[in-house]
Design an enzyme around this catalytic site. Structure first.
Site, short mmCIF file in Angstrom:
data_model
loop_
_atom_site.label_atom_id
_atom_site.label_comp_id
_atom_site.label_asym_id
_atom_site.label_seq_id
_atom_site.Cartn_x
_atom_site.Cartn_y
_atom_site.Cartn_z
N TYR A 57 0.85 -1.19 0.00
CA TYR A 57 0.00 0.00 0.00
C TYR A 57 0.88 1.24 0.00
O TYR A 57 1.73 1.40 0.88
CB TYR A 57 -0.90 0.00 1.25
CG TYR A 57 -1.82 1.21 1.31
CD1 TYR A 57 -2.85 1.37 0.39
CD2 TYR A 57 -1.65 2.19 2.28
CE1 TYR A 57 -3.69 2.47 0.44
CE2 TYR A 57 -2.49 3.30 2.34
CZ TYR A 57 -3.51 3.43 1.41
OH TYR A 57 -4.35 4.53 1.45
N ASP B 62 9.44 4.18 0.59
CA ASP B 62 8.23 4.69 1.23
C ASP B 62 8.42 4.49 2.73
O ASP B 62 8.28 3.39 3.24
CB ASP B 62 7.00 3.94 0.71
CG ASP B 62 5.71 4.45 1.34
OD1 ASP B 62 5.78 5.12 2.40
OD2 ASP B 62 4.63 4.17 0.79
N LYS C 29 2.90 10.51 8.23
CA LYS C 29 2.63 10.21 9.64
C LYS C 29 3.50 11.00 10.63
O LYS C 29 3.16 12.10 11.02
CB LYS C 29 2.75 8.69 9.87
CG LYS C 29 1.78 7.92 8.94
CD LYS C 29 1.59 6.50 9.32
CE LYS C 29 0.89 5.69 8.25
NZ LYS C 29 -0.52 5.57 8.37
C1 LIG Z 1 3.41 2.72 3.54
C2 LIG Z 1 2.38 3.78 3.30
N1 LIG Z 1 2.50 4.60 2.26
C3 LIG Z 1 1.60 5.58 2.02
C4 LIG Z 1 0.51 5.75 2.84
C5 LIG Z 1 -0.48 6.84 2.55
O1 LIG Z 1 -0.36 7.85 3.48
P1 LIG Z 1 -1.61 8.83 3.78
O2 LIG Z 1 -2.62 8.00 4.50
O3 LIG Z 1 -1.03 9.92 4.61
O4 LIG Z 1 -2.09 9.30 2.46
C6 LIG Z 1 0.35 4.90 3.95
C7 LIG Z 1 -0.81 5.07 4.84
O5 LIG Z 1 -1.07 4.32 5.73
C8 LIG Z 1 1.29 3.88 4.18
O6 LIG Z 1 1.15 3.03 5.20
#
Ligand SMILES: Cc1ncc(COP(=O)(O)O)c(C=O)c1O
Length: 487
Positions: free
Chosen positions: A190, A285, A313
């Site tokens: 994700y 990421d 986060k």
């Molecule tokens: C690994 C990862 N990348 C991207 C995101 C997306 O971040 P956001 O919820 O701030 O859009 C998340 C969200 O949980 C995530 O866990």
């Protein structure tokens, strides 16, 4: 800025990924072990009798909010609880019930919820400047300098509104910089919900299965490979040489879904080598791992330098607008902001990006995390929770699997996240029942005062003292003792 301290990390030992994967495979090879029906009725009864106001609010919300709830991580089974108060390791719902909080808002609050020293700085900023002006604020600089000190690969930082936006920006920057097209992700990972990343979502090998409302062209240059399969990644990159080239490989360094499918320790190093060989950028990421695993992030822990890093986060300490992309100057220059910009510009922006509220919150949260050694303390709590869960699983003779990467604790009971498209019949047969079991586990934990992430993950924080973890373990044991075949 220079650092005099050696960064420390939340991970005491990297899980033996072969052993964990073997146990996970064994878990999904056997029939499910859900909660006994009589016990499940008892847990659901909790919601009926003790969560009356949450229920009423949710019924009302159904009229105005699609599905009655806005957040993807909110529990829907049997209905979402409305939270009134958050403090340290605990949450309280509107009916006054207290929960140990292992959701921690999905990961950003390594200091614990609603941490007072950061809150006070935010209030000061609100009094002096308000949340946003649209002009430059010194805290943008302070935060960017601080991030560079912790993660030296981030020479320049662009703050945005969310992890999703920042992944979009990273992809655009990678394509602009390399002039290539393809973006390769790990199946099941994700990376937010942008058009090009709703691809191979949650379940490896499913490509566009979840891409409802997204035109085919939007993900035409997105590709996935099965987790850990470096051979498949190499083959894709070879093929891409004549199909527009690989602009970037994006991955979570601990494995997709924050290590739900854990990767060998040298995995990201090997992907780094492949990227160098094929002239592709490596995007880490670190939306979850950034600062949670230590101030140096997963890149510091593994000692691997990505070209671009996506943060979210923790970058705003749990306050709104958590997103950033950073990397080498020469790569980052193409997203220069301001009216006019550069000639070869990757267009990124946002009205509320880099607002003073998010910047002051992120700056002071990160400083506090460094001062208190919060990532390491949270990691120790994660170790204690994991060891306790493993002991319970062993004692009760269950096939479930608990493991952790520091403060990211996985408790796989339904094995849902381990299904993939290599076994399509099994996937078609078992996806729904295993999903339902996971929802039931989450509801049962909740009914016993434990908030988890989707019933299968727990984020620990600095607020999780030994007493909190031991109380949580007692509660987990009650629930795990009520699955079929125990007792
Ligand atoms: C690994 C990862 N990348 C991207 C995101 C997306 O971040 P956001 O919820 O701030 O859009 C998340 C969200 O949980 C995530 O866990």
């Amino acid at each position: 800025m220079t650092s005099t301290t050696t960064p420390q990390y939340a991970i005491s030992t990297w899980p033996d990924t072969d052993a964990v994967n073997a146990r996970l495979q064994a878990l999904i090879a056997q029939p499910m072990r859900p909660i006994r029906r009589d016990k499940m009725q008892e847990y659901l009864g909790y919601f009926e009798t003790k969560c009356v106001r949450s229920r009423a609010l949710n019924e009302e919300a159904q009229k105005y909010i699609p599905g009655g709830v806005q957040h993807n991580l909110a529990f829907n089974h049997p209905f979402p609880l409305a939270v009134e108060r958050a403090e340290g390791a605990y949450l309280w719902d509107v009916d006054g019930n207290r929960y140990i909080d292992f959701l921690q808002a999905g990961g950003p609050t390594v200091l614990g919820s609603n941490y007072a020293p950061v809150r006070e700085k935010v209030i000061e900023m609100l009094s002096s400047c308000g949340p946003v002006t649209g002009l430059f604020h010194e805290y943008e600089l302070k935060l960017a300098e601080l991030v560079h000190r912790f993660m030296p690969s981030i020479e320049m930082l662009r703050l945005l509104g969310s992890g999703t936006e920042s992944v979009m920006a990273a992809i655009r920057i990678a394509r602009t910089h390399t002039g290539k097209k393809k973006i390769i992700k790990v199946g099941g990972a994700y990376h937010g919900w942008s058009d090009s990343m709703v691809y191979g979502l949650h379940v490896p090998g499913t490509g566009r299965m979840e891409a409802i409302g997204i035109p085919r062209g939007a993900s035409a240059h997105t590709q996935e490979f099965f987790p850990h399969d470096l051979g498949a990644l190499r083959r894709l990159m070879q093929l891409n040489r004549v199909r527009g080239g690989t602009a970037a490989v994006i991955l979570e360094p601990v494995g997709p879904e924050s290590g739900t499918r854990p990767v060998p320790h040298d995995f990201s190093r090997q992907v780094r080598q492949l990227c160098d060989e094929f002239g592709a950028l490596l995007i880490f990421d670190e939306v979850v791992t950034g600062f949670r695993l230590g101030m140096g992030g997963a890149q510091g822990y593994f000692g691997v330098k990505p070209d671009l890093t996506v943060l979210g986060k923790c970058i705003s300490g749990g306050y709104p607008m958590a997103g950033a992309v950073g990397g080498r100057c020469e790569v980052m220059h193409c997203c220069a902001a301001g009216v006019g910009g550069t000639s070869k510009r990757a267009y990124v922006g946002g009205t509320l990006s880099a607002n003073p509220l998010s910047c002051v919150a992120g700056y002071h949260a990160l400083l506090e995390m460094e001062r208190t050694n919060a990532p390491v303390i949270a990691g120790k709590a994660g170790d204690r929770l994991t060891k306790g869960l493993q002991a319970i699983i062993e004692r009760l003779g269950l096939p479930f699997v608990a493991y952790n990467q520091g403060s990211i604790v996985h408790l796989e009971t339904s094995g849902l996240m381990l299904l993939d498209f290599r076994h399509p019949l099994k996937l078609a047969r078992e996806l729904k029942p295993r999903k339902h079991m996971m929802e039931e586990m989450g509801a049962a934990y909740m009914a016993r005062g434990l908030v988890t992430l989707a019933g299968s993950r727990a984020y620990t924080s600095m607020a999780d003292s030994d007493d909190v973890i031991d109380e949580a373990l007692n509660r987990f044991e009650t629930v795990l003792s009520s699955v079929e075949g125990v007792g």
